[in-house]
Design an enzyme around this catalytic site. Structure first.
Site, PDB file in Angstrom:
ATOM      1  N   GLY A 145     -16.858 -79.340  -0.996  1.00 25.33           N
ATOM      2  CA  GLY A 145     -16.026 -78.284  -1.548  1.00 25.33           C
ATOM      3  C   GLY A 145     -16.477 -76.921  -1.057  1.00 25.33           C
ATOM      4  N   SER A 146     -15.552 -75.969  -1.017  1.00 25.04           N
ATOM      5  CA  SER A 146     -15.930 -74.592  -0.694  1.00 25.04           C
ATOM      6  C   SER A 146     -16.526 -73.939  -1.947  1.00 25.04           C
ATOM      7  CB  SER A 146     -14.705 -73.810  -0.217  1.00 25.04           C
ATOM      8  OG  SER A 146     -14.266 -74.324   1.012  1.00 25.04           O
ATOM      9  N   GLY A 147     -17.094 -72.751  -1.768  1.00 23.86           N
ATOM     10  CA  GLY A 147     -17.707 -72.053  -2.889  1.00 23.86           C
ATOM     11  C   GLY A 147     -19.225 -72.137  -2.874  1.00 23.86           C
ATOM     12  N   HIS A 148     -19.775 -72.893  -1.879  1.00 24.40           N
ATOM     13  CA  HIS A 148     -21.230 -73.047  -1.778  1.00 24.40           C
ATOM     14  C   HIS A 148     -21.787 -72.310  -0.565  1.00 24.40           C
ATOM     15  CE1 HIS A 148     -20.481 -76.081  -4.705  1.00 24.40           C
ATOM     16  NE2 HIS A 148     -19.885 -76.890  -3.861  1.00 24.40           N
ATOM     17  N   LYS A 207     -23.030 -85.330   0.374  1.00 23.49           N
ATOM     18  CA  LYS A 207     -23.618 -85.014  -0.927  1.00 23.49           C
ATOM     19  C   LYS A 207     -23.059 -85.994  -1.957  1.00 23.49           C
ATOM     20  CE  LYS A 207     -22.553 -80.527  -1.395  1.00 23.49           C
ATOM     21  NZ  LYS A 207     -21.511 -80.471  -0.347  1.00 23.49           N
ATOM     22  N   ASP A 249     -16.532 -86.780  -2.780  1.00 22.08           N
ATOM     23  CA  ASP A 249     -17.111 -86.622  -1.440  1.00 22.08           C
ATOM     24  C   ASP A 249     -17.456 -87.984  -0.833  1.00 22.08           C
ATOM     25  OD1 ASP A 249     -17.117 -83.966  -2.312  1.00 22.08           O
ATOM     26  OD2 ASP A 249     -18.970 -83.481  -1.270  1.00 22.08           O
ATOM     27  N   HIS A 256     -21.383 -76.713  -9.205  1.00 23.88           N
ATOM     28  CA  HIS A 256     -19.944 -76.539  -9.403  1.00 23.88           C
ATOM     29  C   HIS A 256     -19.647 -75.889 -10.743  1.00 23.88           C
ATOM     30  CE1 HIS A 256     -20.353 -79.950  -6.617  1.00 23.88           C
ATOM     31  NE2 HIS A 256     -19.373 -79.319  -5.997  1.00 23.88           N
TER      32      HIS A 256
END
Lengths: 215, 357
Positions: free
Chosen positions: B54-57, B105, B110, B219
């Site tokens: 996911g994006s945001g990391h 991960k 995922d 998250h």
């Protein structure tokens, strides 16, 4: 024989039913998940139907493969991967065929179900869509073995899926995001089992319609 | 919600467009489907390393694309798994003929997505292996849940695996090494504040002015427990002890065999840290915590390691695997041997990690 038109009618009907029930599915998911199952699955099946309309006349294998890839790329999250995998495995069995016998339809559904099990590693009782898929496929197998005509056999399939869906209510989740809730997942109907029931109900309804048309 | 965004559904795409403009010497970007590959991909004869999530990391994973680290990265929507078609297309583009190593991960979405992509790549004749990262000691139970989450250890695994394939490791050798690094990583994180995803528009969880959340993931999911705020040394001690006192951890991992195209279940055990172990110490910001505070954490961490005769041979301090604008930090300790240290030190040239070159 079950034709490509029948299978297109199934997917169309599934898209319609999931769209009608997306609020309900999302509500179920809000209780034990992340409140997006209805919206995601409705968007995915709408994309499947749209894509099929753009590629008419495909044999069943490529048609299912397209459906699987579309679900995986548009639904997002685990359910998109599981339903996508169902159609990819179904595609392997369907191959170049333009039509299926009832026994071949059973083989397609069985391979798809096995694909979900293989990917998600859920067992019956884990409170997942497998709790609807497995009794449904078993019911179809028994009904065909007992010599029932296809429409009746598919009604038995949908009824078994519905019973399996209801049976998830008292279960404690052991797979996916709901598993982190532990005992708090008890008392809620599994959203994935619910969408599976709706998809199999759509199959029974779509083929009952086709039968009536031919008659 | 105050954010530097234009439209909620454009966040991931516009970030990627910005990266493409900023780093044309290091990487290329595909928007349909979304993935980032190093500028000179495919590198003939070299195993390619691909990750995603996911994006945001950020900077994970796209910021680690370049020489000596990732060949490709597949960003999902914010905090949402990438889809198999992204990973498949990315893998096809970076495969230089020696195969593709997928670093995954441990999150249900995922894992399912990368496993599907592995099969799709295999179907196209690409040799694929997978490595799972599950280093978050906040999750204790592997039997009735989806298991430990993949967090800070991912950065360490990606750096060492990337250096290994640059040095000519085969796919099998790189996969074996990467899984060994992963099993030797342990992490623990905490939050001072929650974070806000653009689509939700409000904080993912509520945390009082005098509360902190221990054992968070990346998250914004709630952690292990909530406690009244304590000072930096006490927080560091708490995180470090969770890591250093963690017992053996065994889980069953599915690993893809490129020869048969089948999945094999492998049981892997992480052994506890012991006096004399050499480690890479990684102090990471969750996004909103300044570097000054990270050094305060590192100060105490170094003392604790010294007391326990855990030898910090390398360190990494900064924001490398984040949770949007969340304030807080995570500590990752990775037990390393000479081979791993040598590969850690090897040159790397990516937007977010760059040394020796």
């Amino acid at each position: 024989m079950i034709t490509t038109a029948d299978m297109e009618a199934w997917l169309q009907r599934a898209a319609d039913v999931l769209e009608e029930n997306k609020g309900y599915l999302t509500e179920l998911d809000a209780a034990i998940g992340d409140a997006d199952h209805g919206v995601n699955i409705a968007r995915g099946f709408a994309a499947v139907v749209q894509k099929l309309a753009a590629q008419p006349g495909q044999p069943l294998g490529p048609m299912f493969k397209s459906a699987g890839m579309t679900l995986m790329s548009t639904v997002g999250g685990a359910s998109g991967m599981l339903y996508g995998n169902f159609f990819l495995k179904a595609a392997n069995v369907a191959g170049d065929r333009q039509a299926l016998t009832p026994a071949e339809l059973l083989a397609v559904l069985e391979a798809g179900r096995d694909g979900i099990v293989q990917r998600g590693r859920a067992e019956p009782g884990d409170k997942t869509m497998i709790d609807a898929w497995t009794p449904a496929v078993d019911a179809l197998k028994e009904a065909l073995a007992a010599g029932q005509p296809l429409p009746a056999a598919l009604c038995a399939t949908a009824a078994a899926a519905e019973a399996g869906m209801r049976a998830t209510i008292p279960m404690q989740a052991r797979k996916g995001r709901a598993s982190y809730l532990g005992e708090r997942s008890i008392g809620h109907q599994d959203p994935g089992a619910t969408s599976t029931y709706l998809i199999l109900r759509a199959l029974a309804d779509a083929l009952a319609d086709e039968d009536a048309k031919q008659a | 919600m105050k954010k530097l965004i234009n439209a909620v559904d454009a966040v991931v795409r516009e970030q990627m467009e910005g990266m493409a403009l900023a780093h044309p010497d290091l990487l290329r970007v595909s928007l349909e489907p979304k993935y980032i590959v190093r500028a000179d991909a495919p590198v003939a004869g070299k195993v390619a390393v691909v990750s995603g999530g996911g994006s945001g990391h950020e900077p994970l994973h796209g910021g680690f694309v370049g020489y000596g680290m990732l060949d490709g990265a597949c960003p999902g929507e914010i905090f949402t798994s990438p889809t198999p078609d992204q990973i498949f297309a990315c893998g096809m583009e970076v495969n230089g003929g020696a195969g593709v190593l997928l670093i995954v991960k441990n999150y249900t979405g995922d894992v399912l997505s990368f496993e599907t992509a592995a099969e799709l790549l295999h179907g196209e004749g690409v040799a694929v292996r997978t490595v799972l990262v599950d280093d978050d000691v906040a999750v204790k139970d592997s039997l009735y849940t989806a298991g430990r989450r993949g967090v800070g250890g991912t950065v360490i695994v990606e750096k060492i695996a990337g250096a290994a394939v640059e040095a000519g490791y085969s796919l099998a050798q790189a996969a074996e090494l990467a899984q060994r690094v992963s099993v030797n990583c342990r992490s623990m994180g905490m939050a001072l504040t929650s974070c806000t995803t653009p689509s939700a528009g409000k904080p993912t969880f509520d945390l009082g002015e005098h509360e902190i959340e221990i054992g968070i993931g990346i998250h914004g999911e709630p952690g292990q427990r909530r406690i009244p705020i304590i000072d930096a040394d006490a927080i560091t001690t708490l995180l470090a002890e969770e890591i250093l006192n963690d017992g053996p951890y065994t889980r069953t991992v599915r690993s893809f065999d490129p020869m048969t195209g089948d999945w094999a279940e492998v049981s892997l055990t992480s052994e506890p840290f012991r006096a004399g172990d050499r480690v890479i110490a990684f102090v990471n910001s969750m996004g909103g915590t300044p570097v000054s505070e990270l050094y305060t954490v590192y100060r105490r961490l170094a003392m604790i390691c010294k007391e326990r005769n855990i030898v910090i041979v390398r360190n990494l301090i900064g924001a490398y695997i984040t949770s949007l604008e969340m304030q807080g930090c995570s500590i990752t300790l990775t037990r390393v041997d000479d081979e791993m240290v040598r590969l850690w030190d090897a040159p790397v040239k990516t937007p977010a990690l760059r040394w020796g070159i």
